[in-house]
Design an enzyme around this catalytic site. Structure first.
Site, PDB file in Angstrom:
ATOM      1  N   ASP A 133       0.810  -1.216   0.000  1.00 44.13           N
ATOM      2  CA  ASP A 133       0.000   0.000   0.000  1.00 44.13           C
ATOM      3  C   ASP A 133       0.844   1.267   0.000  1.00 44.13           C
ATOM      4  OD1 ASP A 133      -2.409   1.357  -0.069  1.00 44.13           O
ATOM      5  OD2 ASP A 133      -2.560   1.476   2.102  1.00 44.13           O
ATOM      6  N   ASP A 171      -2.934  -5.295  -5.773  1.00 42.62           N
ATOM      7  CA  ASP A 171      -2.305  -3.968  -5.873  1.00 42.62           C
ATOM      8  C   ASP A 171      -0.799  -4.001  -6.078  1.00 42.62           C
ATOM      9  OD1 ASP A 171      -4.807  -3.000  -5.345  1.00 42.62           O
ATOM     10  OD2 ASP A 171      -4.375  -2.353  -3.319  1.00 42.62           O
ATOM     11  N   ASP A 321     -15.085  -1.435   3.837  1.00 46.60           N
ATOM     12  CA  ASP A 321     -13.863  -0.913   3.235  1.00 46.60           C
ATOM     13  C   ASP A 321     -13.114   0.001   4.188  1.00 46.60           C
ATOM     14  OD1 ASP A 321     -14.380  -2.162   0.771  1.00 46.60           O
ATOM     15  OD2 ASP A 321     -15.647  -0.510   0.122  1.00 46.60           O
TER      16      ASP A 321
END
Length: 498
Positions: A133, A171, A321
């Site tokens: 991230d 990701d 989320d």
């Protein structure tokens, strides 16, 4: 298996290095599955196989998922029958997002052994890449590449010779903006190692690498990133739309463009996360618990497309989320909304209004908590959490609080709680922003705005508040330009709360 301390895989304030391209979200701990048998898949050790998974493959329902635990603990909840039938009964991804090198092998073995005994294939999501991230709200993972390789090898050793689908590092390839060239190269090598290690340890495993989603990077750019990670020799295909809401047809078209840019290698296929894309993306493409979304195509390997191996629920529906609740928390209000917003909602039982539809966050002994969508801007937040705007208003009749949960340059998410001294059946809350904030989406309420004045109105499942009870699970996402000063002038059903 242990639940990680994942305070914020909601990635709600720091995950969008490019706010235009990267509205996504990753997903989740948990799982749940339908039934039936599975045809095992064969592979050469260390090299991806050329065939797609059998259309008859059935996926494993993880009995310790958060939705399963909520369902068992809430038999009297009026939403429970619909949630049990339409969400808990479906297979979902089991996330390994807690870096736990001492237990990862046994965690993986426990799941794959149980799944094999049931004749099912588990979907495991590995989420521990270093620099995860880009250091944002979902930061974590292995401390360095060497540690990661050791961790992955232990994970691979725990798979056994069982059929398994591994969603490898959401990701990791779509988001590399924070990495230097050397760090990106190290990550590519680590991903290639991971795919090879998994295939060598478990020739029946299928590994899929990160393709982001159709509203993120271009197909050619994503193909280049996949190619750098040796996708052609280390994986069986690509995955997209994890924790996002893009339409399945858009994702399949995009993924096929990515494969075309890779030269259409015959051994690579496609997996799409369809857990919450039944209504497509919300207007403006908000990523964090947006309202109006619906369940998508139920998990299946019978896709009718030779290039598409499966439609999967990688993100467990109903897990936050990070805006409506802490990231990864199972929220029955979110889950039920995904059901009622879909085309089959008329067949679902209508819940009676409850005094407080606050989310249920039952403890879990899962390998990970549920990561969730992140849309963080590249700029760091202008305020620390301690200085984020918040407000509280009360009188003898009502008490309303407004608290910013996450904030960044130009954006925010906030939660609202409502307490009424008298029983309420149907509510409207109004308040006045002290800055130039604009609400872009809401959950647990419908929102409208005129200038600085905002009106929140209950939705069907949270219309009632018992006398003295506090309603939670209401919040919004929004933007601001020059000022995000705290709101004031709260009212509940026209009565001032200050």
């Amino acid at each position: 298996m242990r639940m990680p301390d994942f305070g914020d895989r909601g990635r709600h304030a720091a995950r969008h290095t490019d706010a235009v391209n990267r509205r996504r979200g990753v997903a989740a701990i948990g799982a749940a599955t339908a039934a039936v048998t599975l045809a095992a898949v064969t592979q050469l050790s260390g090299v991806a196989s050329a065939g797609s998974i059998a259309a008859s493959t059935q996926f494993y329902v993880y009995p310790s998922s958060s939705v399963m635990k909520w369902d068992a603990a809430n038999p009297g909840d009026s939403r429970e029958p619909a949630i049990a039938a339409q969400i808990a009964a479906q297979p979902q991804g089991i996330w390994f997002s807690n870096y736990s090198p001492s237990t990862v092998q046994s965690d993986a073995s426990t799941i794959t052994t149980a799944a094999a005994a049931a004749g099912k294939t588990p979907v495991l999501v590995m989420y521990n890449i270093p620099n995860r991230d880009c250091g944002g709200a979902s930061a974590g993972g292995a401390p360095d590449t060497t540690s990661y390789k050791t961790y992955i090898q232990s994970f691979a050793n725990g798979l056994g010779a069982h059929p398994v689908i591994v969603i490898l590092e959401p990701d990791s390839l779509a988001l590399q903006t924070c990495l230097s060239a050397a760090q990106a190269s190290d990550r590519d090598a680590a991903l290639a190692f991971a795919g090879q290690a998994i295939h060598t340890a478990d020739p029946s495993a299928k590994v899929y690498m990160d393709a982001g989603h159709s509203n993120w990077n271009s197909a050619s750019a994503q193909a280049a990133a996949l190619n750098a990670a040796s996708v052609k020799t280390s994986a069986d295909g690509i995955f997209s739309n994890v924790s996002n809401f893009m339409a399945t047809s858009d994702e399949v078209n995009y993924d096929k463009q990515v494969l075309s840019a890779l030269g259409n290698p015959s051994n690579l296929h496609i997996v799409v996360d369809t857990s919450r894309n039944g209504n497509g993306p919300a207007s403006g493409d908000p990523w964090c618990d947006p309202s109006g979304r619906a369940l998508g195509q139920t998990p299946t390997a019978n896709t009718g497309d030779s290039q598409v191996d499966a439609y999967l629920w990688v993100k467990p529906p109903g897990e936050s989320d990070g805006c409506a609740d802490a990231a990864g928390t199972f929220d029955p209000a979110l889950a039920y909304a995904l059901i009622t917003n879909g085309p089959s909602h008329s067949a679902s039982p209508t819940p009676s209004a409850s005094a407080s539809p606050s989310p249920s966050a039952s403890p879990s002994k899962s390998p990970s908590s549920s990561p969730s969508a992140s849309a963080s801007p590249s700029a760091s937040p202008s305020h620390s959490p301690s200085s984020s705007p918040s407000a509280s208003a009360s009188s003898g009749g009502c008490h309303v609080t407004y608290a910013v949960q996450s904030e960044w340059a130009g954006g925010f998410t906030a939660a609202v709680t409502i307490t009424s001294a008298k029983a309420v059946n149907g509510w409207t809350v109004t308040y006045h922003y002290g800055g130039d904030q604009k609400v872009t989406s809401a959950w647990g309420a419908t929102a409208s705005q005129s200038g600085a004045n905002v009106t929140l109105t209950n939705v069907s499942y949270d219309a009632s508040i018992a006398a003295g009870a506090t309603l939670t699970g209401v919040g919004m996402q929004g933007t601001w330009t020059s000022s995000d000063a705290a709101p004031s002038s709260f009212t509940l059903n026209g009565v001032a709360c200050n």
